[in-house]
Motif scaffolding. Sequence first.
Motif, PDB file in Angstrom:
ATOM      1  N   LYS A   9       0.050  -1.112  -0.170  1.00 45.07           N
ATOM      2  CA  LYS A   9       0.061  -0.281  -0.353  1.00 45.07           C
ATOM      3  C   LYS A   9       0.423   0.982   0.260  1.00 45.07           C
ATOM      4  CE  LYS A   9      -3.754  -2.378   2.117  1.00 45.07           C
ATOM      5  NZ  LYS A   9      -4.912  -2.996   3.333  1.00 45.07           N
ATOM      6  N   ALA A  10       0.303   2.050  -0.519  1.00 44.52           N
ATOM      7  CA  ALA A  10       0.948   3.429  -0.879  1.00 44.52           C
ATOM      8  C   ALA A  10       1.927   4.027   0.124  1.00 44.52           C
ATOM      9  CB  ALA A  10       0.438   5.065  -1.202  1.00 44.52           C
ATOM     10  N   ARG A  11       1.286   4.264   1.420  1.00 41.41           N
ATOM     11  CA  ARG A  11       1.929   5.100   2.854  1.00 41.41           C
ATOM     12  C   ARG A  11       2.701   3.721   3.497  1.00 41.41           C
ATOM     13  NH1 ARG A  11       0.475   8.699   6.401  1.00 41.41           N
ATOM     14  NH2 ARG A  11       0.650   7.736   8.347  1.00 41.41           N
ATOM     15  N   GLU A  12       2.530   2.420   3.597  1.00 42.94           N
ATOM     16  CA  GLU A  12       3.599   1.454   3.603  1.00 42.94           C
ATOM     17  C   GLU A  12       4.685   1.206   2.266  1.00 42.94           C
ATOM     18  OE1 GLU A  12       3.092  -3.445   4.018  1.00 42.94           O
ATOM     19  OE2 GLU A  12       2.389  -2.540   2.227  1.00 42.94           O
ATOM     20  N   TRP A  13       4.506   1.737   1.634  1.00 43.85           N
ATOM     21  CA  TRP A  13       5.975   1.652   0.878  1.00 43.85           C
ATOM     22  C   TRP A  13       6.686   2.915   1.597  1.00 43.85           C
ATOM     23  CZ3 TRP A  13       7.546   5.245  -3.028  1.00 43.85           C
ATOM     24  CH2 TRP A  13       8.506   4.941  -3.652  1.00 43.85           C
ATOM     25  N   LEU A  14       5.722   3.811   0.868  1.00 40.90           N
ATOM     26  CA  LEU A  14       6.542   4.959   1.774  1.00 40.90           C
ATOM     27  C   LEU A  14       7.413   5.043   3.142  1.00 40.90           C
ATOM     28  CD1 LEU A  14       6.013   8.066   0.840  1.00 40.90           C
ATOM     29  CD2 LEU A  14       4.255   8.295   2.895  1.00 40.90           C
ATOM     30  N   PHE A  15       7.037   4.238   3.852  1.00 39.47           N
ATOM     31  CA  PHE A  15       7.472   4.396   4.959  1.00 39.47           C
ATOM     32  C   PHE A  15       9.283   3.296   4.225  1.00 39.47           C
ATOM     33  CE2 PHE A  15       3.932   5.692   7.136  1.00 39.47           C
ATOM     34  CZ  PHE A  15       4.704   7.170   7.284  1.00 39.47           C
ATOM     35  N   TYR A  16       8.764   2.352   4.507  1.00 36.91           N
ATOM     36  CA  TYR A  16      10.079   1.853   3.503  1.00 36.91           C
ATOM     37  C   TYR A  16      10.478   1.856   3.335  1.00 36.91           C
ATOM     38  CZ  TYR A  16      12.028  -2.983   1.149  1.00 36.91           C
ATOM     39  OH  TYR A  16      13.205  -3.798   0.947  1.00 36.91           O
ATOM     40  N   THR A  17      10.248   2.979   2.082  1.00 38.92           N
ATOM     41  CA  THR A  17      11.521   3.608   1.051  1.00 38.92           C
ATOM     42  C   THR A  17      11.929   5.036   2.135  1.00 38.92           C
ATOM     43  OG1 THR A  17      10.356   3.466  -0.620  1.00 38.92           O
ATOM     44  CG2 THR A  17      11.373   4.815  -0.987  1.00 38.92           C
ATOM     45  N   GLU A  18      11.647   4.815   3.068  1.00 41.30           N
ATOM     46  CA  GLU A  18      11.968   6.344   3.977  1.00 41.30           C
ATOM     47  C   GLU A  18      12.775   5.695   4.329  1.00 41.30           C
ATOM     48  OE1 GLU A  18      11.083   9.472   7.658  1.00 41.30           O
ATOM     49  OE2 GLU A  18      10.100   7.187   7.290  1.00 41.30           O
ATOM     50  N   ASP A  19      13.062   3.919   5.076  1.00 39.20           N
ATOM     51  CA  ASP A  19      13.725   3.694   6.246  1.00 39.20           C
ATOM     52  C   ASP A  19      15.097   3.369   5.081  1.00 39.20           C
ATOM     53  OD1 ASP A  19      12.400   3.854   8.594  1.00 39.20           O
ATOM     54  OD2 ASP A  19      11.513   1.755   7.768  1.00 39.20           O
ATOM     55  N   LEU A  20      14.582   2.664   3.975  1.00 38.46           N
ATOM     56  CA  LEU A  20      16.181   2.654   3.283  1.00 38.46           C
ATOM     57  C   LEU A  20      16.896   3.627   2.601  1.00 38.46           C
ATOM     58  CD1 LEU A  20      14.026   0.007   0.682  1.00 38.46           C
ATOM     59  CD2 LEU A  20      15.713  -1.067   2.846  1.00 38.46           C
ATOM     60  N   THR A  21      16.091   4.534   2.537  1.00 39.67           N
ATOM     61  CA  THR A  21      17.073   6.380   2.087  1.00 39.67           C
ATOM     62  C   THR A  21      17.602   6.640   3.202  1.00 39.67           C
ATOM     63  OG1 THR A  21      14.991   6.811   0.329  1.00 39.67           O
ATOM     64  CG2 THR A  21      16.145   8.324   1.620  1.00 39.67           C
ATOM     65  N   LEU A  22      17.256   6.352   4.400  1.00 38.22           N
ATOM     66  CA  LEU A  22      17.434   7.131   6.259  1.00 38.22           C
ATOM     67  C   LEU A  22      18.766   6.354   5.953  1.00 38.22           C
ATOM     68  CD1 LEU A  22      15.266   8.866   7.652  1.00 38.22           C
ATOM     69  CD2 LEU A  22      16.960   9.879   6.709  1.00 38.22           C
ATOM     70  N   ALA A  23      18.698   5.208   6.107  1.00 35.99           N
ATOM     71  CA  ALA A  23      19.513   4.152   6.363  1.00 35.99           C
ATOM     72  C   ALA A  23      21.298   4.460   5.537  1.00 35.99           C
ATOM     73  CB  ALA A  23      19.256   2.322   6.056  1.00 35.99           C
ATOM     74  N   THR A  24      20.161   4.424   3.849  1.00 40.29           N
ATOM     75  CA  THR A  24      21.925   4.849   2.991  1.00 40.29           C
ATOM     76  C   THR A  24      22.304   5.897   2.901  1.00 40.29           C
ATOM     77  OG1 THR A  24      20.272   3.063   1.663  1.00 40.29           O
ATOM     78  CG2 THR A  24      21.963   4.463   0.409  1.00 40.29           C
ATOM     79  N   LEU A  25      21.780   7.218   3.316  1.00 40.46           N
ATOM     80  CA  LEU A  25      22.623   8.685   3.780  1.00 40.46           C
ATOM     81  C   LEU A  25      23.642   7.957   4.298  1.00 40.46           C
ATOM     82  CD1 LEU A  25      19.573  10.646   3.752  1.00 40.46           C
ATOM     83  CD2 LEU A  25      20.754  10.422   2.134  1.00 40.46           C
ATOM     84  N   GLY A  26      25.194   8.206   4.193  1.00 39.03           N
ATOM     85  CA  GLY A  26      25.914   8.277   4.654  1.00 39.03           C
ATOM     86  C   GLY A  26      26.587  10.158   6.118  1.00 39.03           C
ATOM     87  N   GLU A  27      27.449   9.821   6.919  1.00 45.22           N
ATOM     88  CA  GLU A  27      27.148  10.522   7.343  1.00 45.22           C
ATOM     89  C   GLU A  27      28.367  11.773   7.480  1.00 45.22           C
ATOM     90  OE1 GLU A  27      30.066   8.924  10.343  1.00 45.22           O
ATOM     91  OE2 GLU A  27      29.202   7.200  10.338  1.00 45.22           O
ATOM     92  N   SER A  28      28.221  12.385   5.970  1.00 45.28           N
ATOM     93  CA  SER A  28      28.532  13.667   5.580  1.00 45.28           C
ATOM     94  C   SER A  28      26.850  14.276   5.739  1.00 45.28           C
ATOM     95  CB  SER A  28      28.927  13.658   4.322  1.00 45.28           C
ATOM     96  OG  SER A  28      28.646  13.231   3.155  1.00 45.28           O
TER      97      SER A  28
END
Length: 162
Positions: A9-28
């Motif tokens: 579902k859209a919200r489920e996908w949104l939060f899933y993608t958010e978690d992956l994005t934040l985990a990928t961002l570097g410390e910079s």
Amino acid sequence: MPTKDGRMKAREWLFYTEDLTLATLGESVPRPQRRVMWTVLQFYWDTPAAHFELQPQPSRSLVEVGLHFEGRAEQNEAWAARITPHTAEIQSALGGAWELEEWTASWRRLHRVYHFDHLTGALGREVAAEWAKAISLLWPFAQAGMESPSPNLPRFMAAASR
């Protein structure tokens, strides 16, 4: 939870993608503030008017990601003007699917669109990787009081293309 065929579902996908994005961002990249409006997710630092947006639109079978300038017209124009000289470098780092556009009479955005049949984990992983790369590269352009980050742009480009 995804269905047996992997659809989300859209919200489920949104939060899933958010978690992956934040985990990928570097410390910079400083951790952004966030704002959620049903199926629109925005990351910003000092002003919500300049934000990175993720928006799945199931009714149109597309996902839009980008850096949006949605403040006063003159401020939006100034933010866009900081990016314009670097468009070729940015497209080289992120790909030709990214477009800087005058979205409305006053709003500006640098964005790209993904088309899909269904929101799935695979699509979430693809979008999260691209969105994290864009945020890592472009977050200095979203700063309200910062002069053009152009002196540091090669460093940002090199980091984003890794």
